[in-house]
Design a protein around this motif. Sequence first.
Motif, short mmCIF file in Angstrom:
data_model
loop_
_atom_site.label_atom_id
_atom_site.label_comp_id
_atom_site.label_asym_id
_atom_site.label_seq_id
_atom_site.Cartn_x
_atom_site.Cartn_y
_atom_site.Cartn_z
N ALA A 158 -4.90 -7.31 0.99
CA ALA A 158 -6.08 -6.61 0.48
C ALA A 158 -7.07 -7.60 -0.11
O ALA A 158 -8.29 -7.49 0.10
N VAL B 156 -6.13 -1.20 4.44
CA VAL B 156 -6.09 -2.52 5.07
C VAL B 156 -5.14 -2.47 6.26
O VAL B 156 -4.07 -1.87 6.20
N LEU C 31 -0.68 -1.55 5.92
CA LEU C 31 -0.66 -2.64 4.94
C LEU C 31 0.54 -3.55 5.16
O LEU C 31 0.42 -4.78 5.10
#
Length: 466
Positions: free
Chosen positions: A427, A149, A356
Amino acid sequence: MALWGGRFEKGVDQFTQEFGASLEVDKNMAQQDVAGSRAHARMLARQGIISDADQQAIDRGLADIAQQIADGTFPWDVNDEDVHMAVESRLTAQIGQPGARLHTGRSRNDQVATDIRLLAKDLTAQLMRGNVELRRTFVDCAERYLGVVLPGYTHLQHAQPVLLSHHLLAYYWMFQRDYVRLEAALKAADANPLGAAALAGTTYPLDRAYTTELLGFDHAIPNSLDAVSDRDYLLDLEYACSVSMMHLSRLCEEIVLWSSTEFGFITLSDSYSTGSSIMPQKKNPDFAELTRGKTGRVYGDLMALLTTMKSLPLAYNKDLQECKEGPLDAVRTLSDCMEIASGMLETMTVHEDVMLAQAQRGFTSATDVADYLAKKGMPFREAHAVVGQLVLYCEKHHKGLEDLTPAEFKAASDLFEDDVARDLDPAGIANARNTYGGTGSEAVRQQLAEARQSLQADEAALAPEK
């Protein structure tokens, strides 16, 4: 004396001969010139215009010349104006009088038009293969990084979390459209001008359908004036190259950004980086930058040909000699840059943790928080305003939305409950968007399947016939 020198009393001035020559560029289409001449000679013999014996001598001589060109042993003569004269002079020197009959019913005007079209088809097919290889890299990388992500951006500001695979596949589809443009350029080039002669056709009973078949063209061009003066297909090729370079430039701009200290999303392989002569710590994305920079030269190739063509009266004009270098440069540049881009993607190191962490910054969950309220019954525009106020509150208190307590959420709206925290995970936010074309994992898997299918179809279309 030049092959066309019979009408002239004086020889050509050395400087003007050099100025008007195109031999160095023409060498790139030497094999196409030989192929066109072999087809022309076969047609002449079939029509009874030259004897079978002459045709056989011509064909053997041209086959030998083709081998010499391939081996690099062909004796190029600087006094030859172009590749046509070079090949014909060599042929006549090798086989004698039959070589002098090769040019019957033909002009250099339709000859060069044929050569360039054959070359354009070969160059375009080369680019189509390179395009498929690059798209395969995007698909492979998208599968490799399926769970990663990163923040998606608009205006280069954090917007919403997306899957890296989704981001990479956006480029896949760009280059898939480029492939379609190359297909169109190939189709545009796939027409036979041979037999148009200088501009008006010829009194010899040529069979243009036969040379069309021999040379693998789709059809013969129906107008002799258009046949010798058309270069639109080169514009189509250069336009396709320009758009593809623009897509590569966009990709390389992101590679430059992502590999910077400020982003830290990726580290490029040493094979695709350079250092500094003074700063020992530097690892520069030079090849991404070079690709970005080379976009301008391909744009220039397109503009040069557009400018050359803009005022030309029918039919052939010497200006058209300038139509060859640009496409050669554009194709070579694009081909090299696609290979560089593929190498960078295949060998880069992706820092998933950094991506992330950044996906959690910049209030990327704000839209999902507004959607949370909308799903509770609040009109979206009101929900948008409520979350906007929450973001302002967070900025003043140096917090993120994920740092807010249930009480702080409740202060903004009674509709907030403890489960709002479930909508703050990057996510989860990314993977929840599973409408067709979305960034959710299910949608991306479907997208990957479609990409694989289109890739396999193009690979099959490019595969040589057995």
